[in-house]
Design a protein around this motif. Sequence first.
Motif, PDB file in Angstrom:
ATOM      1  N   VAL A 135       1.522   4.035   6.452  1.00 60.62           N
ATOM      2  CA  VAL A 135       0.349   3.230   6.122  1.00 60.62           C
ATOM      3  C   VAL A 135      -0.201   2.554   7.374  1.00 60.62           C
ATOM      4  CG1 VAL A 135      -0.479   1.221   4.832  1.00 60.62           C
ATOM      5  CG2 VAL A 135       1.066   2.852   3.744  1.00 60.62           C
TER       6      VAL A 135
ATOM      7  N   GLN B 238       0.817  -1.203   0.000  1.00 56.49           N
ATOM      8  CA  GLN B 238       0.000   0.000   0.000  1.00 56.49           C
ATOM      9  C   GLN B 238       0.859   1.266   0.000  1.00 56.49           C
ATOM     10  OE1 GLN B 238      -3.123  -0.069  -0.471  1.00 56.49           O
ATOM     11  NE2 GLN B 238      -4.086   1.782   0.323  1.00 56.49           N
ATOM     12  N   ALA B 239       2.071   1.182   0.578  1.00 58.88           N
ATOM     13  CA  ALA B 239       2.945   2.363   0.651  1.00 58.88           C
ATOM     14  C   ALA B 239       3.332   2.878  -0.740  1.00 58.88           C
ATOM     15  CB  ALA B 239       4.177   2.037   1.492  1.00 58.88           C
TER      16      ALA B 239
ATOM     17  N   SER C  54      -2.732   4.521   9.800  1.00 59.39           N
ATOM     18  CA  SER C  54      -3.903   5.015   9.060  1.00 59.39           C
ATOM     19  C   SER C  54      -5.040   4.042   9.289  1.00 59.39           C
ATOM     20  CB  SER C  54      -3.596   5.117   7.562  1.00 59.39           C
ATOM     21  OG  SER C  54      -3.400   3.835   6.996  1.00 59.39           O
TER      22      SER C  54
ATOM     23  N   TYR D 216      -6.591   2.295   7.130  1.00 65.70           N
ATOM     24  CA  TYR D 216      -6.295   1.084   6.368  1.00 65.70           C
ATOM     25  C   TYR D 216      -5.346   0.184   7.163  1.00 65.70           C
ATOM     26  CZ  TYR D 216      -4.801  -1.730   2.331  1.00 65.70           C
ATOM     27  OH  TYR D 216      -4.523  -2.761   1.469  1.00 65.70           O
ATOM     28  N   GLY D 217      -4.284   0.785   7.722  1.00 65.57           N
ATOM     29  CA  GLY D 217      -3.328   0.007   8.501  1.00 65.57           C
ATOM     30  C   GLY D 217      -3.938  -0.549   9.772  1.00 65.57           C
TER      31      GLY D 217
ATOM     32  N   LEU E 126       0.131   4.153  -2.724  1.00 63.08           N
ATOM     33  CA  LEU E 126      -0.388   5.477  -2.381  1.00 63.08           C
ATOM     34  C   LEU E 126       0.486   6.587  -2.943  1.00 63.08           C
ATOM     35  CD1 LEU E 126      -1.540   5.011   1.336  1.00 63.08           C
ATOM     36  CD2 LEU E 126      -2.914   4.893  -0.760  1.00 63.08           C
TER      37      LEU E 126
END
Length: 571
Positions: free
Chosen positions: A229, A209-210, A232, A234-235, A213
């Motif tokens: 990430v 994801q890093a 957040s 999401y994380g 994004l």
Amino acid sequence: MSAPLTQRWFAPGWIVLLGVITGIVLALAPASPAAAHAALLRTSPGQGAVVEVPPEQVVLTFSEPVEAVADQVRIIGPNGARADRGGARVSGERLRIPLRSGAPRGTYLVSFRVISADGHPVSGGFSFSVGAPSAAPAQEAQDGDDPVVVTLLAVMRYAGYAGLVALLGGLGALAVGWPARLSRRGPGRLATGGIVLVAAPAVAEVVLQAPYLLGGGLSDLRGSDVLSVVDSRYGYAHLARLALLAAAVPLLRRVSRGTPTKRDQGLLAGVGVAALLTWPLSGHPAGSPLPWLSVLLDVAHLAAASVWLGGLLVLVGLLLRRSAREALAEALPPWLRTWSKVAMGAVAVLALAGVAQAVIEVRTLDALVTSRYGLLVLAKAGLLAAILAAASFARRLARGAPSPGPAGAPAPDPPPGAPTRGGALRRLVAVELTLAAVVLAVTAVLTQTTPARTDAAANAAAQPTGSRQAELSHKLYTLRIEIDPARVGDNQVRLYAATPGGKPLKVLEWKVTAALPSAGIAAVDVPVVAVTGDHATGRIGLPKAGRWVFRFTLRISEIDQATVKTTVRVR
């Protein structure tokens, strides 16, 4: 005597393998280049606007709440230097970028990259001018998402869904009443493997994801970005999923051994529901207009689908093998009847939740048949209908299974080489699993596709009133143009370049002219500003009504350049 060649190729193992391969191919299918999950609805100042007094801040309004990506929201002034002051501020759907005081006259470029509520990045840009337009400030074109990162994320989502199916399938098989003659080790191992298959992709998704994004590749991966990430929503959702899976392991062991207490069963149910919540909290439902209803519907949808498809996996992999059928001549039919009731209940929940989700995310019948998201929903519904058809045949076959012989003895074997009812049932269930693998792939693609409701909002916001639009084609490129409002006076020109295949095309140089031959007006240059690599905008004052001839010259490399033209009626 060996089985015929056709029976070998249509054996359950080959059928399921075909479904898995098809599912992976579909999951790897690239998303549309425009598949952003939050739409930019409006800006202040507007796209291409000319204002007399510099604004204190630039405001962007999106279709859902967003978060700004660090150092990727900026304003470039006419001199090519940064003109934004301090960091961008986000309040729900609005992104505010302060402008430095004493801003000079000329054209400004605004570029942004934000994270939508469902965890997907959205990038773009636009221009406005203070006093009068000027030459475009120097700005590197924004690159698209890295295809390797996007592909790996799709594979991880597919694997996570497959793991959930295995986990709930194994647990569901034990809960329905596992035949005492068979070891509980099989479904226990299936559930344990499911935990691993859910946990490993969850870790990989956080890492991937890093760069996703930030718009970078795997080579751009940094520890600090991964930590961002993690810190957040999401994380947090993925960390919660991992923690809940860890908590479920000792409870799963006791269930697999057949020694769970009621307290263990209650805890496992609670942990399971909490773990299921982590999927919608990091996906589309989080950005829905009705977030909590969408989250609950998604949990019900995931649970029902996983219990149903997981049960099919148990049937074809454990119960309908020849050795198991021989050992379960008496116990298998009652188990199948019980499982059939559970499966029908799961299908009912799946259908109701799916319809409700489609109403929220698609909204209109027109969007259902015209949007990419709607077409994927229809494809998924069609596949589920095919699975139900195969399940109906399998259920009839199970009801008509031969009774055991006298004193509970197994029914006599059919002649060698003749097809058995149990073998036919296993092949039918394998067909269901094959289609289920494709359904999981379509679901993985859906998570990367912009919901139809967002597409509709973006199209409504981007549609200029009274504008003239056209798509011009050349062997080098396709150019979409918008002239707004196509009336005497000030008009805005918007240009979008793409390859002949429809992908965004980076343009090195734009040139636009406009002429009105019937009034003796020769071609005049239209000043345009490159907003991104594939998008430019400009303004021109048209003094007379008539049929204006616009010519567009695009240079896409050092040697490749082509001109296209169109006639626009100006009122």
